[in-house]
Design a protein around this motif. Structure first.
Motif, mmCIF file in Angstrom:
data_model
loop_
_atom_site.group_PDB
_atom_site.id
_atom_site.type_symbol
_atom_site.label_atom_id
_atom_site.label_comp_id
_atom_site.label_asym_id
_atom_site.label_seq_id
_atom_site.Cartn_x
_atom_site.Cartn_y
_atom_site.Cartn_z
ATOM 1 N N GLU A 255 0.843 -1.187 0.000
ATOM 2 C CA GLU A 255 0.000 0.000 0.000
ATOM 3 C C GLU A 255 0.884 1.244 0.000
ATOM 4 O OE1 GLU A 255 -2.533 -0.211 3.366
ATOM 5 O OE2 GLU A 255 -3.800 -1.825 2.569
ATOM 6 N N PHE A 256 0.472 2.249 -0.742
ATOM 7 C CA PHE A 256 1.187 3.531 -0.753
ATOM 8 C C PHE A 256 0.251 4.594 -1.310
ATOM 9 C CE2 PHE A 256 1.962 1.564 -4.850
ATOM 10 C CZ PHE A 256 1.782 2.591 -5.749
ATOM 11 N N THR A 257 0.535 5.831 -0.953
ATOM 12 C CA THR A 257 -0.198 6.974 -1.486
ATOM 13 C C THR A 257 0.622 7.615 -2.596
ATOM 14 O OG1 THR A 257 0.757 8.448 0.164
ATOM 15 C CG2 THR A 257 -1.326 7.383 0.726
ATOM 16 N N THR A 258 -0.062 8.077 -3.598
ATOM 17 C CA THR A 258 0.642 8.658 -4.747
ATOM 18 C C THR A 258 1.359 9.948 -4.375
ATOM 19 O OG1 THR A 258 -1.395 9.790 -5.412
ATOM 20 C CG2 THR A 258 -0.977 7.602 -6.339
ATOM 21 N N GLY A 266 10.286 12.657 -6.485
ATOM 22 C CA GLY A 266 10.433 13.942 -7.165
ATOM 23 C C GLY A 266 9.572 14.066 -8.394
ATOM 24 N N LEU A 267 8.315 13.607 -8.331
ATOM 25 C CA LEU A 267 7.401 13.702 -9.461
ATOM 26 C C LEU A 267 6.612 14.998 -9.400
ATOM 27 C CD1 LEU A 267 5.946 10.057 -9.511
ATOM 28 C CD2 LEU A 267 7.902 10.939 -10.781
ATOM 29 N N SER A 268 6.322 15.517 -10.549
ATOM 30 C CA SER A 268 5.466 16.704 -10.630
ATOM 31 C C SER A 268 4.006 16.274 -10.546
ATOM 32 C CB SER A 268 5.749 17.459 -11.931
ATOM 33 O OG SER A 268 5.449 16.626 -13.049
ATOM 34 N N GLU A 269 3.091 17.258 -10.519
ATOM 35 C CA GLU A 269 1.676 16.933 -10.423
ATOM 36 C C GLU A 269 1.200 16.198 -11.669
ATOM 37 O OE1 GLU A 269 -2.039 16.582 -8.719
ATOM 38 O OE2 GLU A 269 -0.085 17.095 -7.860
ATOM 39 N N ARG A 272 2.396 12.731 -11.415
ATOM 40 C CA ARG A 272 1.618 11.981 -10.416
ATOM 41 C C ARG A 272 0.285 11.529 -10.992
ATOM 42 N NH1 ARG A 272 -2.322 12.248 -6.678
ATOM 43 N NH2 ARG A 272 -3.018 14.263 -7.481
ATOM 44 N N ILE A 273 -0.367 12.389 -11.784
ATOM 45 C CA ILE A 273 -1.630 12.008 -12.420
ATOM 46 C C ILE A 273 -1.401 10.871 -13.413
ATOM 47 C CG2 ILE A 273 -3.472 12.835 -13.912
ATOM 48 C CD1 ILE A 273 -3.196 15.561 -12.612
ATOM 49 N N LYS A 274 -0.282 10.928 -14.136
ATOM 50 C CA LYS A 274 0.039 9.833 -15.038
ATOM 51 C C LYS A 274 0.258 8.532 -14.257
ATOM 52 C CE LYS A 274 3.335 8.354 -18.568
ATOM 53 N NZ LYS A 274 4.575 8.684 -19.330
ATOM 54 N N LEU A 275 0.873 8.633 -13.082
ATOM 55 C CA LEU A 275 1.058 7.446 -12.229
ATOM 56 C C LEU A 275 -0.284 6.871 -11.801
ATOM 57 C CD1 LEU A 275 2.921 5.553 -10.615
ATOM 58 C CD2 LEU A 275 2.915 7.252 -8.774
ATOM 59 N N VAL A 276 -1.252 7.772 -11.489
ATOM 60 C CA VAL A 276 -2.587 7.308 -11.115
ATOM 61 C C VAL A 276 -3.236 6.573 -12.283
ATOM 62 C CG1 VAL A 276 -4.896 8.059 -10.458
ATOM 63 C CG2 VAL A 276 -2.899 9.063 -9.354
ATOM 64 N N LYS A 277 -3.071 7.090 -13.504
ATOM 65 C CA LYS A 277 -3.638 6.430 -14.674
ATOM 66 C C LYS A 277 -2.985 5.076 -14.913
ATOM 67 C CE LYS A 277 -4.741 10.841 -16.894
ATOM 68 N NZ LYS A 277 -4.488 11.741 -18.059
ATOM 69 N N ASP A 323 5.197 10.533 -23.613
ATOM 70 C CA ASP A 323 3.737 10.468 -23.682
ATOM 71 C C ASP A 323 3.217 10.597 -22.265
ATOM 72 O OD1 ASP A 323 1.116 10.151 -24.291
ATOM 73 O OD2 ASP A 323 1.286 8.095 -25.063
ATOM 74 N N MET A 324 2.535 11.700 -21.975
ATOM 75 C CA MET A 324 2.019 11.965 -20.627
ATOM 76 C C MET A 324 0.561 11.548 -20.480
ATOM 77 S SD MET A 324 4.577 13.087 -18.985
ATOM 78 C CE MET A 324 3.775 13.670 -17.518
ATOM 79 N N PHE A 325 -0.012 10.902 -21.462
ATOM 80 C CA PHE A 325 -1.405 10.416 -21.397
ATOM 81 C C PHE A 325 -2.378 11.572 -21.128
ATOM 82 C CE2 PHE A 325 0.097 5.975 -19.765
ATOM 83 C CZ PHE A 325 0.686 5.743 -20.998
ATOM 84 N N GLU A 326 -2.113 12.717 -21.740
ATOM 85 C CA GLU A 326 -2.997 13.863 -21.514
ATOM 86 C C GLU A 326 -4.360 13.659 -22.141
ATOM 87 O OE1 GLU A 326 -0.877 17.117 -23.054
ATOM 88 O OE2 GLU A 326 0.620 17.189 -21.425
ATOM 89 N N ASP A 327 -4.452 12.856 -23.194
ATOM 90 C CA ASP A 327 -5.735 12.610 -23.853
ATOM 91 C C ASP A 327 -6.534 11.502 -23.184
ATOM 92 O OD1 ASP A 327 -3.764 10.812 -24.522
ATOM 93 O OD2 ASP A 327 -4.607 10.350 -26.496
#
Length: 398
Positions: A255-258, A266-269, A272-277, A323-327
């Motif tokens: 278990e861990f929090t993003t 050292g991830l940016s926001e 971090r959203i890409k990690l969540v995806k 590729d940051m998965f923005e789409d």
């Protein structure tokens, strides 16, 4: 019986070959017979070598002397054999002895009966009687010392083996048949009791460890400090069954929090959203908690290493700016939030204002008489405890 008598005769004659103090006993001379030559793997029958000057009758006589195993030489003296008070006769022989007796020649039959009578005479002699009396006295002393008769035990074991344990006290004579039951002892216990006893032994083992070994570890105690989530944001959970082997004991949960992982890596926001995806359905948006497990390996250390490598790969892919998965939108349809209804503060009875308001409400609908206060359960319990002089286990309040 012929073989047993012959063996007993030879044993007694060997024992009594030396003269004793009472009466000398002469031994019967024995003829040492050399076996004919024999080849193990030869298919050719054994034949005697032809000797010049011997006839077929002499060869047959020599073979008969060789095959004969009466224990008496050909030139024995009948006067040396002893005769009992009541000699054996042919009528005293059993079926096997009679069959062997019929196969002998006339002279061998006389020698055979002479040997049988000689054995009987020796068994009736004073030397043998003295030996038998000595053995009887030894057995009697053993019974007096131990209180157990060996012959009785042998007979009892034979009876138990014959009838079987489960046929004891059987009234039906047709139900008593020999069986192949295992030897049963009344001091044995069942397999279920053995399992319970094994659990009891294990509990006692850990109790001894806690009583004698754990106090010695007090000198190595250290104060517990919460781990720094910025340095170690991963939390692993293991399962143990206290020494028992279980298929689920190799399972490891991570278990861990993003946000903590992003701060440590050292991830940016956006990363971090890409990690969540990338985490997908293993992400809980209400608690910002990612949960995953592994049990495909045999050892917990292997499963833990696999999860650690998996998180490292996720972080590496999140840092990739190609590729940051923005789409790709965030999809939390897999998460079903639980609706938590809070308890109204106005319903809590913990202050004088709440009690007074409750009394006014009950009085308005006629539940209380004029001047009567509502029942306070806490005050009733405390009053009962004081009247009975009972000391509460967890303080004065409830």
């Amino acid at each position: 019986m012929a073989t047993a008598s012959r063996h007993l005769c030879r044993t007694l004659l060997r024992t009594l070959s030396q003269p004793t103090a009472r009466r000398p006993c002469q031994s019967i001379p024995r003829q040492r017979i050399q076996p004919p030559p024999f080849r193990q793997l030869s298919s050719i029958p054994v034949r005697r070598a032809e000797v010049k000057g011997e006839t077929a009758e002499a060869d047959s006589k020599a073979e008969a002397e060789t095959e004969r195993d009466d224990g008496i030489s050909a030139d024995f003296n009948e006067n040396e054999l002893q005769t009992p008070a009541q000699p054996y006769t042919v009528a005293d022989l059993d079926a096997d002895e009679r069959a062997h007796y019929e196969t002998l020649s006339k002279d061998d039959q006389n020698q055979y009966m002479a040997v049988q009578n000689h054995v009987k005479a020796i068994m009736e002699s004073e030397e043998v009687q003295t030996i038998a009396e000595d053995q009887a006295r030894v057995a009697a002393r053993q019974i007096e010392r131990t209180g157990i008769n060996p012959n009785f035990l042998e007979e009892r074991n034979l009876q138990a083996l014959k009838d079987g344990y489960w046929q004891e006290d059987e009234d039906d004579e047709f139900g008593v048949v020999p069986d192949d039951d295992d030897e049963f002892s009344e001091d044995l216990i069942t397999s279920v009791a053995e399992s319970q006893l094994e659990v009891h032994r294990e509990v006692r083992e850990y109790t001894r460890i806690a009583a004698w070994e754990l106090p010695g570890l007090l000198q190595f105690t250290k104060p517990f400090d919460l781990p720094d989530m910025k340095k170690s944001p991963l939390r692993f959970r293991y399962t143990t069954y206290m020494g028992e082997t279980h298929p689920a004991q190799k399972r490891v949960v991570l278990e861990f929090t993003t946000k903590e992982v992003a701060a440590a890596a050292g991830l940016s926001e956006a990363q971090r959203i890409k990690l969540v995806k990338l985490i997908g359905v293993r992400y809980n948006p209400d608690k910002d908690l990612a949960k995953m497990s592994c049990e495909q390996f045999e050892n917990q250390a292997q499963n833990k290493r696999y999860l650690g490598d998996l998180v490292q790969k996720l972080v590496t892919q999140a840092k990739d700016k190609t590729d940051m998965f923005e789409d790709v939108p965030l999809d939390f349809r897999h998460h079903k939030p639980k609706k938590i209804v809070p308890f109204p503060e106005a319903w809590k009875v913990g202050s004088e204002q709440a009690v007074k308001r409750l009394a006014e409400g009950r009085g308005s609908i006629g539940l209380l008489e004029e001047g009567q206060r509502p029942v306070n359960g806490r005050e009733m319990v405390e009053e009962y405890v004081r009247s009975k002089s009972i000391q509460p286990a967890f303080g004065a309040g409830f």
